[in-house]
Design a protein around this motif. Structure first.
Motif, PDB file in Angstrom:
ATOM      1  N   ASP A  61       0.817  -1.220   0.000  1.00 53.39           N
ATOM      2  CA  ASP A  61       0.000   0.000   0.000  1.00 53.39           C
ATOM      3  C   ASP A  61       0.845   1.261   0.000  1.00 53.39           C
ATOM      4  OD1 ASP A  61      -2.466  -1.126  -0.228  1.00 53.39           O
ATOM      5  OD2 ASP A  61      -2.926  -1.073   1.925  1.00 53.39           O
ATOM      6  N   ARG A  62       2.020   1.198   0.583  1.00 54.13           N
ATOM      7  CA  ARG A  62       2.905   2.372   0.615  1.00 54.13           C
ATOM      8  C   ARG A  62       3.304   2.817  -0.789  1.00 54.13           C
ATOM      9  NH1 ARG A  62       6.892   0.463   5.503  1.00 54.13           N
ATOM     10  NH2 ARG A  62       5.362   0.705   7.147  1.00 54.13           N
ATOM     11  N   LEU A  63       3.258   1.882  -1.733  1.00 50.57           N
ATOM     12  CA  LEU A  63       3.685   2.195  -3.094  1.00 50.57           C
ATOM     13  C   LEU A  63       2.551   2.061  -4.105  1.00 50.57           C
ATOM     14  CD1 LEU A  63       7.117   0.362  -2.948  1.00 50.57           C
ATOM     15  CD2 LEU A  63       6.724   2.814  -2.873  1.00 50.57           C
ATOM     16  N   ARG A  64       1.307   2.180  -3.654  1.00 53.24           N
ATOM     17  CA  ARG A  64       0.153   2.085  -4.558  1.00 53.24           C
ATOM     18  C   ARG A  64       0.123   3.248  -5.545  1.00 53.24           C
ATOM     19  NH1 ARG A  64      -1.327  -2.861  -4.743  1.00 53.24           N
ATOM     20  NH2 ARG A  64      -2.229  -3.691  -2.865  1.00 53.24           N
ATOM     21  N   ASP A  65       0.514   4.434  -5.089  1.00 54.02           N
ATOM     22  CA  ASP A  65       0.545   5.614  -5.956  1.00 54.02           C
ATOM     23  C   ASP A  65       1.676   5.413  -6.961  1.00 54.02           C
ATOM     24  OD1 ASP A  65       0.631   8.075  -7.167  1.00 54.02           O
ATOM     25  OD2 ASP A  65       1.062   9.210  -5.351  1.00 54.02           O
ATOM     26  N   ALA A  66       1.318   5.112  -8.206  1.00 59.58           N
ATOM     27  CA  ALA A  66       2.317   4.794  -9.228  1.00 59.58           C
ATOM     28  C   ALA A  66       3.195   5.985  -9.594  1.00 59.58           C
ATOM     29  CB  ALA A  66       1.627   4.255 -10.481  1.00 59.58           C
ATOM     30  N   SER A  67       2.813   7.183  -9.160  1.00 62.85           N
ATOM     31  CA  SER A  67       3.617   8.367  -9.503  1.00 62.85           C
ATOM     32  C   SER A  67       4.704   8.642  -8.463  1.00 62.85           C
ATOM     33  CB  SER A  67       2.709   9.587  -9.638  1.00 62.85           C
ATOM     34  OG  SER A  67       2.128   9.894  -8.376  1.00 62.85           O
ATOM     35  N   TYR A  68       4.968   7.678  -7.582  1.00 63.81           N
ATOM     36  CA  TYR A  68       6.002   7.899  -6.573  1.00 63.81           C
ATOM     37  C   TYR A  68       7.366   8.049  -7.230  1.00 63.81           C
ATOM     38  CZ  TYR A  68       7.470   2.969  -6.908  1.00 63.81           C
ATOM     39  OH  TYR A  68       7.930   1.765  -7.354  1.00 63.81           O
ATOM     40  N   VAL A  69       8.221   8.810  -6.562  1.00 67.78           N
ATOM     41  CA  VAL A  69       9.610   8.958  -6.977  1.00 67.78           C
ATOM     42  C   VAL A  69      10.439   8.392  -5.830  1.00 67.78           C
ATOM     43  CG1 VAL A  69      11.440  10.579  -7.555  1.00 67.78           C
ATOM     44  CG2 VAL A  69       9.103  11.028  -8.312  1.00 67.78           C
ATOM     45  N   LEU A  70      11.254   7.390  -6.137  1.00 71.38           N
ATOM     46  CA  LEU A  70      12.034   6.723  -5.114  1.00 71.38           C
ATOM     47  C   LEU A  70      13.465   6.580  -5.578  1.00 71.38           C
ATOM     48  CD1 LEU A  70      12.251   5.066  -2.451  1.00 71.38           C
ATOM     49  CD2 LEU A  70      11.609   3.065  -3.783  1.00 71.38           C
ATOM     50  N   SER A  71      14.364   6.890  -4.671  1.00 71.19           N
ATOM     51  CA  SER A  71      15.786   6.688  -4.928  1.00 71.19           C
ATOM     52  C   SER A  71      16.366   5.939  -3.739  1.00 71.19           C
ATOM     53  CB  SER A  71      16.483   8.038  -5.100  1.00 71.19           C
ATOM     54  OG  SER A  71      17.880   7.870  -5.103  1.00 71.19           O
ATOM     55  N   LEU A  72      16.883   4.757  -3.995  1.00 66.35           N
ATOM     56  CA  LEU A  72      17.581   3.960  -2.976  1.00 66.35           C
ATOM     57  C   LEU A  72      19.050   3.915  -3.364  1.00 66.35           C
ATOM     58  CD1 LEU A  72      15.287   0.836  -2.461  1.00 66.35           C
ATOM     59  CD2 LEU A  72      15.593   2.755  -0.932  1.00 66.35           C
ATOM     60  N   THR A  73      19.887   4.523  -2.559  1.00 72.86           N
ATOM     61  CA  THR A  73      21.319   4.533  -2.826  1.00 72.86           C
ATOM     62  C   THR A  73      22.017   3.732  -1.741  1.00 72.86           C
ATOM     63  OG1 THR A  73      21.059   6.768  -3.722  1.00 72.86           O
ATOM     64  CG2 THR A  73      23.292   6.027  -3.270  1.00 72.86           C
ATOM     65  N   SER A  74      22.747   2.727  -2.149  1.00 74.64           N
ATOM     66  CA  SER A  74      23.459   1.893  -1.189  1.00 74.64           C
ATOM     67  C   SER A  74      24.521   2.713  -0.467  1.00 74.64           C
ATOM     68  CB  SER A  74      24.108   0.716  -1.918  1.00 74.64           C
ATOM     69  OG  SER A  74      24.866  -0.052  -1.020  1.00 74.64           O
ATOM     70  N   GLU A  75      24.544   2.599   0.853  1.00 74.03           N
ATOM     71  CA  GLU A  75      25.541   3.317   1.661  1.00 74.03           C
ATOM     72  C   GLU A  75      26.549   2.355   2.280  1.00 74.03           C
ATOM     73  OE1 GLU A  75      23.268   5.706   4.469  1.00 74.03           O
ATOM     74  OE2 GLU A  75      23.564   7.419   3.149  1.00 74.03           O
ATOM     75  N   GLY A  76      26.622   1.162   1.753  1.00 73.07           N
ATOM     76  CA  GLY A  76      27.567   0.176   2.284  1.00 73.07           C
ATOM     77  C   GLY A  76      27.358  -1.158   1.619  1.00 73.07           C
ATOM     78  N   ASN A  77      28.152  -2.098   2.030  1.00 78.19           N
ATOM     79  CA  ASN A  77      28.059  -3.443   1.482  1.00 78.19           C
ATOM     80  C   ASN A  77      26.919  -4.210   2.145  1.00 78.19           C
ATOM     81  OD1 ASN A  77      30.312  -3.066  -0.175  1.00 78.19           O
ATOM     82  ND2 ASN A  77      31.691  -3.572   1.506  1.00 78.19           N
ATOM     83  N   PRO A  78      26.331  -5.137   1.414  1.00 76.51           N
ATOM     84  CA  PRO A  78      25.290  -5.969   2.024  1.00 76.51           C
ATOM     85  C   PRO A  78      25.867  -6.791   3.178  1.00 76.51           C
ATOM     86  CG  PRO A  78      25.336  -6.262  -0.356  1.00 76.51           C
ATOM     87  CD  PRO A  78      26.528  -5.448   0.000  1.00 76.51           C
TER      88      PRO A  78
END
Length: 188
Positions: A61-78
């Motif tokens: 539900d948090r991402l139901r709005d298809a017009s969302y803009v999301l940027s996930l940038t890794s800040e370290g190793n998994p």
């Protein structure tokens, strides 16, 4: 005889190390691709979320709005926290028509079979510390305004409201003396 066993163990370790490293590199590649698919709208969020997730509907539900803009940038190793689970520290920038979030968080992943999934989308939630700060800040503001109104009405009733007391009214440091003066005025 012992030398033979030792050389066999060394040979097995030497052969298995590249295989483990390759598997981990493949996992890291899959995890990065998963984050790219979510941020780039290449796949539906419900296809990227763990099919066995207990709160699946709430998470999607948090991402139901298809017009969302999301940027996930890794800040370290998994960090592989166990068999089939991993966490990656990420910088999250999320924006919809109604909300905006820019914070550091952690993305959680789970391996189902040979495929990695997001175990949840908790990285999109506002941090609990921020919520506490906002609530406490609002309560302080309400307390400040209520105290000022009560003190102002007492000063007004006692006939002590003038420019000097009105100026002091905005500084909580003066409130005890102002409250005391209204009490003394009532006693006389």
């Amino acid at each position: 005889m012992n030398l033979r066993k030792l050389s066999l163990v060394v040979l097995l370790v030497a052969v298995s190390m590249p295989l483990c490293a390759q598997s981990t590199q493949s996992d890291v590649t899959q995890l990065n691709a998963l984050m790219g698919d979510l941020t780039g709208h290449r796949r539906s969020p419900d296809l990227l979320l763990d099919p066995n997730s207990v709160n699946r509907n709430n998470e999607v539900d948090r991402l139901r709005d298809a017009s969302y803009v999301l940027s996930l940038t890794s800040e370290g190793n998994p960090q592989f926290t166990g068999p089939g689970t991993a966490n990656i520290p990420v910088r999250v920038r999320f924006k919809t028509a109604n909300e905006e979030l820019d914070t550091s968080s952690e993305a959680h992943f789970v391996l189902r079979g040979t495929t990695w999934y997001f175990s949840d989308f908790r990285f999109l939630a506002f941090p609990n510390a921020l919520i506490v700060v906002l609530v406490v800040g609002c309560l302080i503001g309400v307390f400040y305004a209520a105290s000022m109104l009560i003190l102002r009405s007492r000063l007004l009733r006692s006939g002590q409201l003038n420019f000097k007391t009105q100026t002091k009214l905005f500084v909580p440091f003066f409130w005890p003396s102002l409250f005391k003066s209204t009490q003394e005025r009532r006693a006389t």
